[in-house]
Design a protein around this motif. Structure first.
Motif, PDB file in Angstrom:
ATOM      1  N   PRO A  57     -28.198  -4.258  -2.221  1.00  0.00           N
ATOM      2  CA  PRO A  57     -27.222  -3.945  -3.270  1.00  0.00           C
ATOM      3  C   PRO A  57     -26.156  -5.034  -3.412  1.00  0.00           C
ATOM      4  O   PRO A  57     -25.866  -5.765  -2.463  1.00  0.00           O
ATOM      5  CB  PRO A  57     -26.601  -2.635  -2.802  1.00  0.00           C
ATOM      6  N   GLU A  58     -25.597  -5.107  -4.583  1.00  0.00           N
ATOM      7  CA  GLU A  58     -24.452  -5.973  -4.820  1.00  0.00           C
ATOM      8  C   GLU A  58     -23.201  -5.121  -4.643  1.00  0.00           C
ATOM      9  O   GLU A  58     -23.043  -4.090  -5.295  1.00  0.00           O
ATOM     10  CB  GLU A  58     -24.498  -6.537  -6.239  1.00  0.00           C
ATOM     11  N   MET A  59     -22.349  -5.548  -3.743  1.00  0.00           N
ATOM     12  CA  MET A  59     -21.116  -4.804  -3.466  1.00  0.00           C
ATOM     13  C   MET A  59     -19.970  -5.443  -4.243  1.00  0.00           C
ATOM     14  O   MET A  59     -19.815  -6.657  -4.233  1.00  0.00           O
ATOM     15  CB  MET A  59     -20.780  -4.845  -1.975  1.00  0.00           C
ATOM     16  N   GLN A  60     -19.192  -4.612  -4.889  1.00  0.00           N
ATOM     17  CA  GLN A  60     -18.002  -5.094  -5.579  1.00  0.00           C
ATOM     18  C   GLN A  60     -16.814  -4.307  -5.042  1.00  0.00           C
ATOM     19  O   GLN A  60     -16.837  -3.073  -5.002  1.00  0.00           O
ATOM     20  CB  GLN A  60     -18.118  -4.906  -7.082  1.00  0.00           C
ATOM     21  N   VAL A  61     -15.794  -5.046  -4.609  1.00  0.00           N
ATOM     22  CA  VAL A  61     -14.574  -4.431  -4.087  1.00  0.00           C
ATOM     23  C   VAL A  61     -13.394  -4.963  -4.889  1.00  0.00           C
ATOM     24  O   VAL A  61     -13.197  -6.175  -4.980  1.00  0.00           O
ATOM     25  CB  VAL A  61     -14.380  -4.749  -2.581  1.00  0.00           C
ATOM     26  N   ASP A  62     -12.653  -4.066  -5.499  1.00  0.00           N
ATOM     27  CA  ASP A  62     -11.445  -4.426  -6.239  1.00  0.00           C
ATOM     28  C   ASP A  62     -10.273  -3.658  -5.630  1.00  0.00           C
ATOM     29  O   ASP A  62     -10.425  -2.505  -5.232  1.00  0.00           O
ATOM     30  CB  ASP A  62     -11.567  -4.033  -7.717  1.00  0.00           C
ATOM     31  N   PHE A  63      -9.131  -4.313  -5.566  1.00  0.00           N
ATOM     32  CA  PHE A  63      -7.954  -3.596  -5.094  1.00  0.00           C
ATOM     33  C   PHE A  63      -6.734  -4.033  -5.883  1.00  0.00           C
ATOM     34  O   PHE A  63      -6.697  -5.113  -6.458  1.00  0.00           O
ATOM     35  CB  PHE A  63      -7.747  -3.758  -3.588  1.00  0.00           C
ATOM     36  N   ASN A  64      -5.765  -3.140  -5.906  1.00  0.00           N
ATOM     37  CA  ASN A  64      -4.532  -3.369  -6.620  1.00  0.00           C
ATOM     38  C   ASN A  64      -3.398  -2.778  -5.791  1.00  0.00           C
ATOM     39  O   ASN A  64      -3.567  -1.746  -5.149  1.00  0.00           O
ATOM     40  CB  ASN A  64      -4.598  -2.713  -8.003  1.00  0.00           C
ATOM     41  N   ILE A  65      -2.253  -3.430  -5.835  1.00  0.00           N
ATOM     42  CA  ILE A  65      -1.082  -2.960  -5.097  1.00  0.00           C
ATOM     43  C   ILE A  65       0.012  -2.640  -6.097  1.00  0.00           C
ATOM     44  O   ILE A  65       0.316  -3.447  -6.969  1.00  0.00           O
ATOM     45  CB  ILE A  65      -0.563  -4.032  -4.118  1.00  0.00           C
ATOM     46  N   GLY A  66       0.585  -1.462  -5.955  1.00  0.00           N
ATOM     47  CA  GLY A  66       1.713  -1.081  -6.794  1.00  0.00           C
ATOM     48  C   GLY A  66       2.844  -0.582  -5.919  1.00  0.00           C
ATOM     49  O   GLY A  66       2.618  -0.136  -4.794  1.00  0.00           O
ATOM     50  N   ALA A  67       4.046  -0.674  -6.423  1.00  0.00           N
ATOM     51  CA  ALA A  67       5.209  -0.151  -5.703  1.00  0.00           C
ATOM     52  C   ALA A  67       6.203   0.368  -6.722  1.00  0.00           C
ATOM     53  O   ALA A  67       6.306  -0.157  -7.831  1.00  0.00           O
ATOM     54  CB  ALA A  67       5.848  -1.231  -4.838  1.00  0.00           C
ATOM     55  N   ARG A  68       6.897   1.422  -6.342  1.00  0.00           N
ATOM     56  CA  ARG A  68       7.934   1.967  -7.203  1.00  0.00           C
ATOM     57  C   ARG A  68       9.038   2.571  -6.341  1.00  0.00           C
ATOM     58  O   ARG A  68       8.814   2.961  -5.197  1.00  0.00           O
ATOM     59  CB  ARG A  68       7.373   3.004  -8.171  1.00  0.00           C
ATOM     60  N   THR A  69      10.209   2.643  -6.924  1.00  0.00           N
ATOM     61  CA  THR A  69      11.372   3.204  -6.242  1.00  0.00           C
ATOM     62  C   THR A  69      11.439   4.693  -6.559  1.00  0.00           C
ATOM     63  O   THR A  69      11.377   5.081  -7.721  1.00  0.00           O
ATOM     64  CB  THR A  69      12.654   2.496  -6.709  1.00  0.00           C
ATOM     65  N   LEU A  70      11.567   5.501  -5.515  1.00  0.00           N
ATOM     66  CA  LEU A  70      11.679   6.951  -5.692  1.00  0.00           C
ATOM     67  C   LEU A  70      13.112   7.446  -5.535  1.00  0.00           C
ATOM     68  O   LEU A  70      13.454   8.517  -5.995  1.00  0.00           O
ATOM     69  CB  LEU A  70      10.779   7.675  -4.688  1.00  0.00           C
TER      70      LEU A  70
END
Length: 175
Positions: A57-70
Motif C-alpha cells: 500500500p501507499e501510505m499518506q500521512v498529513d498533519f496540521n497544528i492549531g492553537a487557540r486561546t481559551l
C-alpha cells in the motif's frame, strides 16, 4: 514621606526575578493541564477483502497544528493527523485524529508563547497521538502503524523563515 522610604527599602535590585514583595508571582510558567481525543475516525471500507491484497500500500500521512486561546492563561493545542493506506485496488484504511491538549501559560511573552504552542507543545503530546493512531490501525485489523518522530521545532523554524522570505518578497514588490 515615610511611605516612600518603605517602598525604597523593600526594593532590592540585586534580587533575581520572581515573586515580588507583595506576593505577586511574575515568573514565567508553562504547564500541561490535560490531553484528550477530540475526534477519532477509523474507516476500513474494503474489509475483509483488503486483508488479502498482496500489493504494497501507499501510505499518506498529513498533519496540521492549531492553537487557540481559551482564557487569560489557558491555550489549546490541536494536532490533526490523517493517515490513509491505499493500493490500486482501493483504500485499505483511513484514520483521522484530532488530538487536543490544554496548556497553562502565565507571564510568558508572545515571542516565547508562539513557539511553545506550535513547536514544543506538539512535540510533548505527539507520542500520545502516535499511540492512538497505532492502536486504531491495529484495531482495524492491520499491523500497528508507528509514525516516525516529527521535528516540530525544525518545521516551525522552516515555516517562520518561509513567512519572512514571503514578507520580504512582498515588500520588494511594492517598492
Amino acid at each position: 514621606m515615610a511611605d516612600e522610604g518603605n517602598i525604597i527599602s523593600n526594593l532590592d535590585l540585586d534580587q533575581p526575578e520572581g515573586p515580588l514583595a507583595n506576593g505577586e508571582d511574575t515568573a514565567p510558567a508553562i504547564g500541561l493541564i490535560s490531553q484528550y481525543v477530540k475526534d477519532l475516525s477509523v474507516e476500513n471500507p474494503n474489509a475483509p477483502e483488503s486483508y488479502q491484497w498482496a500489493e504494497q500500500p501507499e501510505m499518506q500521512v498529513d498533519f496540521n497544528i492549531g492553537a487557540r486561546t481559551l482564557g487569560d492563561d489557558v491555550h489549546e493545542i490541536e494536532l490533526k493527523i490523517n493517515v490513509s493506506s491505499k493500493t490500486s485496488q482501493g483504500t485499505a484504511f483511513a484514520v483521522e485524529l484530532a488530538y487536543g491538549a490544554l496548556i497553562g501559560m502565565r507571564n510568558v511573552p508572545d515571542e516565547q508563547a508562539h513557539p511553545f504552542l506550535f513547536a514544543e507543545g506538539p512535540r510533548l503530546v505527539f507520542p500520545f497521538a502516535r499511540r492512538i493512531i497505532a492502536d486504531a490501525v491495529r484495531d482495524a485489523g492491520y499491523p500497528p502503524l508507528m509514525l516516525d518522530p516529527i521535528d516540530f521545532n525544525g518545521l516551525y523554524l522552516a515555516q517562520l523563515q518561509q513567512r519572512q522570505e514571503e514578507e520580504l518578497a512582498a515588500g520588494a514588490g511594492q517598492a
